[in-house]
Design an enzyme around this catalytic site. Structure first.
Site, PDB file in Angstrom:
ATOM      1  N   GLU A 107     -11.043   5.877   0.886  1.00  0.00           N
ATOM      2  CA  GLU A 107      -9.649   5.529   0.598  1.00  0.00           C
ATOM      3  C   GLU A 107      -9.213   6.059  -0.768  1.00  0.00           C
ATOM      4  OE1 GLU A 107      -6.400   2.873   2.185  1.00  0.00           O
ATOM      5  OE2 GLU A 107      -7.646   4.570   2.733  1.00  0.00           O
ATOM      6  N   HIS A 165      -3.400  10.575   5.275  1.00  0.00           N
ATOM      7  CA  HIS A 165      -4.842  10.822   5.247  1.00  0.00           C
ATOM      8  C   HIS A 165      -5.193  12.125   5.953  1.00  0.00           C
ATOM      9  CE1 HIS A 165      -5.304   6.639   4.035  1.00  0.00           C
ATOM     10  NE2 HIS A 165      -4.652   6.258   5.116  1.00  0.00           N
ATOM     11  N   HIS A 173       1.724   7.188   1.688  1.00  0.00           N
ATOM     12  CA  HIS A 173       0.576   8.086   1.618  1.00  0.00           C
ATOM     13  C   HIS A 173       0.294   8.666   2.994  1.00  0.00           C
ATOM     14  CE1 HIS A 173      -1.100   4.322   3.144  1.00  0.00           C
ATOM     15  NE2 HIS A 173      -2.138   5.016   3.604  1.00  0.00           N
ATOM     16  N   HIS A 213       2.771   7.207   5.870  1.00  0.00           N
ATOM     17  CA  HIS A 213       3.034   5.830   6.264  1.00  0.00           C
ATOM     18  C   HIS A 213       2.856   4.889   5.074  1.00  0.00           C
ATOM     19  CE1 HIS A 213      -1.251   6.654   6.896  1.00  0.00           C
ATOM     20  NE2 HIS A 213      -1.479   5.386   6.580  1.00  0.00           N
ATOM     21  N   GLU A 242      -6.130   7.091  11.213  1.00  0.00           N
ATOM     22  CA  GLU A 242      -6.247   5.694  10.777  1.00  0.00           C
ATOM     23  C   GLU A 242      -5.939   4.752  11.931  1.00  0.00           C
ATOM     24  OE1 GLU A 242      -4.316   4.356   7.037  1.00  0.00           O
ATOM     25  OE2 GLU A 242      -3.280   2.869   8.288  1.00  0.00           O
ATOM     26  N   ARG A 284       0.900  -1.166   0.000  1.00  0.00           N
ATOM     27  CA  ARG A 284       0.000   0.000   0.000  1.00  0.00           C
ATOM     28  C   ARG A 284       0.927   1.202   0.000  1.00  0.00           C
ATOM     29  NH1 ARG A 284      -2.514   3.966  -0.666  1.00  0.00           N
ATOM     30  NH2 ARG A 284      -4.401   4.651   0.433  1.00  0.00           N
TER      31      ARG A 284
END
Length: 416
Positions: free
Chosen positions: A194, A128, A126, A171, A132, A123
């Site tokens: 997401e 947010h 990125h 992260h 999270e 993943r």
């Protein structure tokens, strides 16, 4: 506190426990009762459903197909959504699907993302706009981040481990051998998606190459192979040793003193009875988790997560295994009962009375999630037994012996 009176009460499956002698004695009555029910069904057409129906789905949701008589006739907002209905975004390296307020309109405070990464599947880097929280459902993963001082955090997590990354903290997550990982992400915003994440690849693709070259202090030619589209999830090699990655990431600043991971199964249960247990994890013991609290609940067959409510936050649920049913008593003289299986999301608004009963033959395991720094609930039994007894008896029309049988302390899991 174990209670013989509770153990002796009939559940809706309690007749299975009646001895064979009693069954034989009641045989003729059972036949008469069956004939009476058959005759009633011949005349009561409201108890049939002759039109088209999805029988497998009805079988999974018996309390919606034929609600118990205690449910109200007036509408109670839907509080269940299966992840099986969610759109799955697939990539080489894994997949992702989400349940947000768009899928479950009552879920205004929290949203969930279910994600799978293969061994080496990443993943991408990125961050947010929401906080999270995560729990590993399967396998193992390597997570990386930097703290607010720019110091690195690199750790490996396995089944039932948690992590928490505050909003804005960059992260990544990567699946490890043997078979990668699957995990549940919970965000403290019901509108979260997401697909609206700040991605490294996306950011690079939307910046002029000369600006990037100047920022990084490299020639423009060195950046000619930057991705033109988002990666989101992609396949790459399984990372090397944890120690090597930790050392390389630390650099001159050193490792972060903040621990973004938590080992759930290393703590003893917060509460345990013969019918189950609960582990409560909030900011009191997982310091990083400043805005999300969790209760991981296990209810053995026949057990009951007792009648209770949460005065401080809505409850977002994720069912990990087993089968259960929940009744939510809403304001305005309304109530609804729904059934839950592994992979379902449930939601209970703040202060509403509810229970969760194990209706299967295996353990029912589910998460209770809250947008709060701390966990709080109130037990119906505890409230009634700590109110003047004459007042309670007058309300419920019960005698003192019945009131005395009600547990005085919160059980969390009522013995079967």
């Amino acid at each position: 506190m174990e209670n013989d009176d509770i153990k002796n009460q009939f559940s809706r499956r309690g007749f299975l426990g009646i001895g064979s002698v009693a069954l034989a004695a009641a045989g003729s009555l059972a036949v008469s009762s069956a004939m009476a029910q058959e005759n009633q069904q011949r005349t009561d057409r409201s108890a049939t459903d002759p039109g088209p129906s999805n029988k497998p789905l009805d079988a999974q949701n018996p309390d919606s197909a034929w609600p118990p008589g205690t449910d109200s006739k007036s509408l109670v907002q839907n509080f269940k959504y299966p992840f099986s209905f969610a759109n799955k975004r697939t990539y080489k390296g894994g997949w992702s699907r989400e349940v947000t307020v768009r899928e479950l309109p009552v879920s205004k405070t929290l949203a969930g993302v279910n994600m799978r990464l293969t061994a080496g599947g990443a993943r991408e880097l990125h961050w947010h706009t929401a906080n999270e929280w995560a729990i590993v459902l399967y396998g193992s993963a390597r997570i990386t981040a930097i703290d607010r001082d720019g110091k690195s955090f690199v750790a490996d997590v396995k089944k039932d481990d948690l992590w928490y990354f505050p909003s804005g903290i960059p992260h990544s997550i990567q699946g490890l051998d043997q078979d990668g990982t699957e995990f549940m992400l919970v965000f403290d915003d019901g509108n979260f998606s997401e697909s609206e994440t700040v991605l490294l690849s996306d950011s690079m693709a939307h910046l002029p190459t000369e600006v990037l070259a100047k920022n990084f202090g490299v020639a423009e030619a060195a950046l000619k192979n930057l991705p033109k589209n988002e990666l989101f999830i992609f396949q790459t090699a399984v990372p090397g040793s944890l120690e090597a990655d930790q050392k390389a990431a630390a650099g001159t600043l050193g490792k972060s003193s903040e621990n973004f991971a938590f080992r759930t199964m290393q703590m003893p249960p917060t509460k345990r009875t013969k019918s189950g247990e609960v582990r409560i994890v909030d900011s009191n013991i997982f310091k990083a988790s400043a805005n999300v609290a969790m209760a991981m609940v296990t209810v053995h067959p026949g057990g009951l997560r007792e009648l209770h409510w949460h005065p401080n936050a809505d409850e977002w649920q994720y069912y990990i295994s087993g089968k259960g049913r929940m009744t939510v008593v809403a304001t305005g003289n309304k109530a609804r009962t729904m059934d839950f299986q592994a992979g379902d999301v449930g939601y209970v608004e703040k202060t509403l009375l509810h229970y969760i009963e194990n209706t299967g033959e295996t353990d029912l395991i589910f998460l209770e999630m809250f947008k709060s720094s701390f966990y709080q609930d109130l037990s119906l039994s505890e409230w009634l037994t700590h109110t003047p007894p004459e007042l309670v008896k007058a309300h419920l029309n019960i005698d003192q012996a019945t009131l005395d049988a009600i547990p005085r302390d919160e059980l969390v899991i009522v013995p079967s």
